[in-house]
Write an enzyme that holds these catalytic residues in place. Structure first.
Site, PDB file in Angstrom:
ATOM      1  N   HIS A 238     -47.612  19.935 -42.724  1.00 40.13           N
ATOM      2  CA  HIS A 238     -49.050  19.680 -42.784  1.00 40.13           C
ATOM      3  C   HIS A 238     -49.765  20.845 -43.474  1.00 40.13           C
ATOM      4  O   HIS A 238     -49.385  21.997 -43.297  1.00 40.13           O
ATOM      5  CB  HIS A 238     -49.601  19.459 -41.377  1.00 40.13           C
ATOM      6  CG  HIS A 238     -49.008  18.253 -40.719  1.00 40.13           C
ATOM      7  ND1 HIS A 238     -48.931  18.108 -39.356  1.00 40.13           N
ATOM      8  CD2 HIS A 238     -48.452  17.134 -41.251  1.00 40.13           C
ATOM      9  CE1 HIS A 238     -48.359  16.940 -39.069  1.00 40.13           C
ATOM     10  NE2 HIS A 238     -48.061  16.343 -40.203  1.00 40.13           N
ATOM     11  N   GLU A 241     -55.369  22.371 -48.719  1.00 36.24           N
ATOM     12  CA  GLU A 241     -55.258  23.204 -49.923  1.00 36.24           C
ATOM     13  C   GLU A 241     -56.317  22.856 -50.973  1.00 36.24           C
ATOM     14  O   GLU A 241     -56.749  21.711 -51.103  1.00 36.24           O
ATOM     15  CB  GLU A 241     -53.856  23.065 -50.536  1.00 36.24           C
ATOM     16  CG  GLU A 241     -53.450  21.659 -50.892  1.00 36.24           C
ATOM     17  CD  GLU A 241     -51.961  21.508 -51.185  1.00 36.24           C
ATOM     18  OE1 GLU A 241     -51.171  22.355 -50.726  1.00 36.24           O
ATOM     19  OE2 GLU A 241     -51.590  20.540 -51.874  1.00 36.24           O
ATOM     20  N   HIS A 348     -49.734   7.101 -43.935  1.00 39.69           N
ATOM     21  CA  HIS A 348     -48.362   6.774 -44.353  1.00 39.69           C
ATOM     22  C   HIS A 348     -47.361   6.740 -43.192  1.00 39.69           C
ATOM     23  O   HIS A 348     -46.168   6.741 -43.409  1.00 39.69           O
ATOM     24  CB  HIS A 348     -47.859   7.680 -45.500  1.00 39.69           C
ATOM     25  CG  HIS A 348     -48.007   9.158 -45.275  1.00 39.69           C
ATOM     26  ND1 HIS A 348     -48.445  10.011 -46.266  1.00 39.69           N
ATOM     27  CD2 HIS A 348     -47.770   9.934 -44.201  1.00 39.69           C
ATOM     28  CE1 HIS A 348     -48.460  11.251 -45.813  1.00 39.69           C
ATOM     29  NE2 HIS A 348     -48.045  11.231 -44.553  1.00 39.69           N
ATOM     30  N   MET A 384     -45.832  22.676 -51.985  1.00 35.85           N
ATOM     31  CA  MET A 384     -46.835  23.733 -52.099  1.00 35.85           C
ATOM     32  C   MET A 384     -46.973  24.275 -53.519  1.00 35.85           C
ATOM     33  O   MET A 384     -47.976  24.903 -53.848  1.00 35.85           O
ATOM     34  CB  MET A 384     -46.509  24.876 -51.135  1.00 35.85           C
ATOM     35  CG  MET A 384     -45.227  25.610 -51.497  1.00 35.85           C
ATOM     36  SD  MET A 384     -44.970  27.083 -50.496  1.00 35.85           S
ATOM     37  CE  MET A 384     -44.626  26.400 -48.896  1.00 35.85           C
ATOM     38  N   HIS A 405     -44.222   8.482 -50.036  1.00 34.88           N
ATOM     39  CA  HIS A 405     -45.344   9.233 -49.447  1.00 34.88           C
ATOM     40  C   HIS A 405     -45.335  10.684 -49.874  1.00 34.88           C
ATOM     41  O   HIS A 405     -46.161  11.483 -49.432  1.00 34.88           O
ATOM     42  CB  HIS A 405     -45.335   9.113 -47.927  1.00 34.88           C
ATOM     43  CG  HIS A 405     -44.428  10.078 -47.204  1.00 34.88           C
ATOM     44  ND1 HIS A 405     -43.114  10.268 -47.557  1.00 34.88           N
ATOM     45  CD2 HIS A 405     -44.648  10.897 -46.131  1.00 34.88           C
ATOM     46  CE1 HIS A 405     -42.572  11.165 -46.736  1.00 34.88           C
ATOM     47  NE2 HIS A 405     -43.478  11.560 -45.873  1.00 34.88           N
TER      48      HIS A 405
END
Length: 484
Positions: A238, A241, A348, A384, A405
């Site tokens: 999770h 950003e 999702h 990331m 997803h």
């Protein structure tokens, strides 16, 4: 208002026909119910397990069912109320077939799990997305349509309604470089990560005015926890950003092509959803006995109390997960002093009542899969340090209107810690100009599949409208237990 009760017919459904035993069971069951010790589905599940094997209950000191268990053991010594073998559900014998996107990217274990899932007696159709990897019961990246009145808690997932949310701001993308410190501080001040983390101030808590929070004992017991965690993100994969969003010509109505500052978040229904999932998964596995390889695919019937309760709780978890994201995005927009020009989001990990192309009513479980019906907008993140994509579904019927997803894990978390090099990970972040707060090696981009290969494998499922490149990333602190 009439008090809820466990009827003799419900107890007879467990195989209890002797009048004396029926009276004893009724007294204990309804006593627990009226005093609010347990919810009705949990009581019935315990009674069913007790009839199967009373010994663990008899040995439990001070247990609620100890006396009943001892009575059953004594009666059975007299040759009465012997255990009746319940007929287990069998899997279909025919070869399980389902379409797979990006077969070359998918591990054998995920394929095996999907083969088992489509052999369930309630299975109608299935599909496997290119980001798929092994999970509990249904693989992550698995889509399963079952008969309309059934629902499988573990095919929804433990993090019920895990979802994506994207806010687009009418600010040039260059802000991630020119105002890095400001944007970083806004994330630090307005996001909360960690197992069991809570917040103390709220932008909008109106969801908790809903009467649904009083619908069942399980939901009522979790309301305070859910309220305390509103606007938090948890752990695992999770994140919240800042990034650069590049939108193509005519891709989105009323938003010209260009590069925009955008905020992307990924999280679900926190402790509320996790507790609901575990509670009803146990009930399903008690009610629906399946072969070992399929035991986590046990279902609940939507015409029975426990199925109705789960359906109510799952949908509330969906509203709650959305409210979590809105809380985060609204607080950040307020701190930025700019409202987003649009917000796009999607679940999702969820189950939807839908129809197949031939008109068959089904329950569609998407466990780590994005809804991709014709014209439906969704977000497929990378990692990331790799891009995510804003997409529009093409409505491919063989995929059950679904897409991946995300990139999907290439290796387990344990393998990532063993195999990846910290120096290489750090160099990758520098190269991609990523400012990272939190996280650990198990979330490095190298632990995930190549998002570009995953997207290429599903170009018949979705149309790419925009590309999101993460630049300032906030995740849970290193070594926090993953909740995803």
């Amino acid at each position: 208002m009439e008090k809820e009760k466990i009827s003799n017919n419900e107890l007879k459904g467990l195989g209890i026909n002797d009048v004396e035993i029926l009276v004893s069971f009724s007294r204990v069951a309804n006593g627990l119910l009226q005093h609010g010790v347990m919810a009705k589905p949990e009581i019935l599940a315990n009674l069913e397990a007790l009839i199967d094997d009373p010994m663990p209950y008899a040995l439990r000191k001070g247990g609620k069912f100890k006396n009943l268990a001892e009575s059953i053991i004594a009666i059975r010594k007299e040759g009465k109320f012997m255990k009746q073998e319940r007929s287990n559900f069998k899997l279909k014998e025919e070869i399980a077939e389902f379409p797979v996107w990006g077969l070359e990217h998918i591990e054998v274990g995920a394929l095996a799990q999907m083969r088992t899932a489509v052999k369930l007696p309630i299975a109608v159709a299935g599909a496997l997305m290119p980001d798929a990897h092994q999970g509990y019961g249904l693989p992550i990246g698995g889509v399963l349509a079952t008969t309309a009145n059934t629902i499988i808690p573990f095919a929804v997932g433990v993090d019920i309604a895990c979802r994506m949310c994207l806010s687009i701001f009418d600010i040039p993308a260059e802000a991630v470089d020119t105002e890095t410190d400001k944007l970083r501080n806004i994330l630090v001040d307005n996001t909360y990560f960690g197992m069991g983390c809570t917040t103390k101030s709220y932008f909008d808590g109106s969801l908790f005015d809903s009467n649904t929070w009083n619908e069942t004992k399980v939901i009522r017991s979790l309301k305070d926890k859910a309220y305390a965690q509103l606007g938090t993100s948890g752990t695992g994969n999770h994140f919240v950003e800042w990034g650069e969003l590049t939108i193509g010509d005519g891709a989105l109505d009323n938003i010209p092509a260009g590069r925009y500052l955008a905020l992307l978040s990924h999280s679900g229904s926190r402790g509320f959803g996790g507790t609901v999932a575990n509670h009803y998964s146990k009930i399903a596995m008690t009610k629906t006995k399946l072969p070992d390889e399929a035991k986590h695919l046990a279902w609940l019937d939507l015409d029975k109390d426990e199925g109705i309760e789960y359906w109510i709780a799952m949908n509330l978890a969906g509203e709650y997960a959305s409210a979590n994201h809105h809380e985060i995005h609204n607080k950040i927009a307020r701190a930025l002093g700019v409202r987003p020009i649009t917000r796009i989001e999607n679940h999702h990990n969820f189950a939807w009542k839908e129809q197949l192309a031939d008109g068959t009513d089904v329950m569609v479980h998407r466990k780590g899969a994005t809804p991709a019906g014709k014209g439906v907008l969704g977000i497929i993140p990378g990692s990331m340090s790799t891009p995510g994509f804003l997409v529009r579904g093409k409505g491919e019927v063989t995929s059950i209107n679904s897409a991946s997803h995300g990139a999907g894990r290439l290796m387990s978390r344990t393998a990532a810690f063993k195999m990846l090099d910290k120096a290489v990970i750090a160099a990758n972040l520098v190269e991609k100009r990523i400012t990272l707060m939190g996280s650990d090696m198990d979330e490095a981009s190298m632990a995930y599949k190549d998002i570009h290969a995953v997207m290429a494998a599903q170009n018949d499922l979705v149309e790419v409208l925009a590309k999101f490149e993460p630049r300032i990333v906030r995740m849970a602190d290193a070594r926090e237990k993953p909740e995803d």
